[in-house]
Design a protein around this motif. Sequence first.
Motif, short mmCIF file in Angstrom:
data_model
loop_
_atom_site.label_atom_id
_atom_site.label_comp_id
_atom_site.label_asym_id
_atom_site.label_seq_id
_atom_site.Cartn_x
_atom_site.Cartn_y
_atom_site.Cartn_z
N CYS A 152 64.33 65.13 98.15
CA CYS A 152 63.23 64.97 99.10
C CYS A 152 61.94 65.41 98.42
CB CYS A 152 63.49 65.80 100.35
SG CYS A 152 62.10 65.80 101.51
N SER A 153 60.90 64.59 98.48
CA SER A 153 59.64 64.93 97.84
C SER A 153 58.84 65.97 98.63
CB SER A 153 58.79 63.67 97.63
OG SER A 153 58.50 63.05 98.86
N SER A 169 64.28 56.25 102.25
CA SER A 169 64.73 57.61 101.99
C SER A 169 64.46 58.44 103.24
CB SER A 169 63.94 58.15 100.78
OG SER A 169 64.01 59.53 100.71
N CYS A 171 65.26 62.56 104.39
CA CYS A 171 65.84 63.85 104.03
C CYS A 171 66.79 64.35 105.12
CB CYS A 171 64.74 64.88 103.79
SG CYS A 171 65.37 66.50 103.31
N HIS A 176 62.10 64.28 106.52
CA HIS A 176 61.00 63.49 105.95
C HIS A 176 61.47 62.08 105.60
CE1 HIS A 176 57.57 62.33 103.53
NE2 HIS A 176 58.37 62.12 102.49
N ASP A 178 60.44 58.20 103.93
CA ASP A 178 59.51 57.58 102.99
C ASP A 178 60.18 56.35 102.38
OD1 ASP A 178 57.30 57.12 101.37
OD2 ASP A 178 57.42 59.04 100.31
N ASN A 183 59.09 57.91 97.23
CA ASN A 183 59.67 59.25 97.20
C ASN A 183 60.03 59.65 95.77
OD1 ASN A 183 60.99 61.61 98.68
ND2 ASN A 183 62.71 60.81 97.51
#
Length: 195
Positions: A152-153, A169, A171, A176, A178, A183
């Motif tokens: 996860c970014s 993506s 998390c 989160h 994205d 990501n």
Amino acid sequence: MDKYVGFDANSKHNQLTGSNGITADHNREALNTLIHELLHTDKLKSTDKEYKIGKRRFKRVETLRRKINHHNQLNCMSICKQMVNNGENHAVFEDLDNGFGASFVKTKDDLNYNRLIKEMHISSIKDEFEHIARKYKICTSTVHAEYTSQQCSKCGYIDDGNRQSQEESKCLECGHEDNADNNASCNIKMRVSEA
């Protein structure tokens, strides 16, 4: 002070996705034509073990490969110009090798995936970019490729389940959401900027 941009190289969607929103795509038309030529040649070889590729077909295939390479160079130049306009001076890529591991997976067109990756120049796009970026006074770095798509970014949590699909993506820890390529590009950027 360096202003970093992380880039994720991809074969299915954009060729490059930057953490700053910059994207560049493959020359899909030339790639599709090249795949058709390669598969046709494979078929001829499978029916005739003595088959040798003719001069015209060889020239056609090499012309397509040059077109793809030229398109990649134009993508790199365009990205460099956009980075300079944005005041960004440091591009970060995953350290991809030419092998990607042994793969027996086939594309929908029945072409070996590793062979497709080779024709797309995914592994060497960083080197092409680095060569062109020097002219724009842009530095390049590489980071380890492990888990850039599964991390996860936002919170840094790593899990295979974070990569919901090829495109998305989400998390499992913080929720989160994205685009998967974006990501990954943010994670690539953070690995250098935080170091």
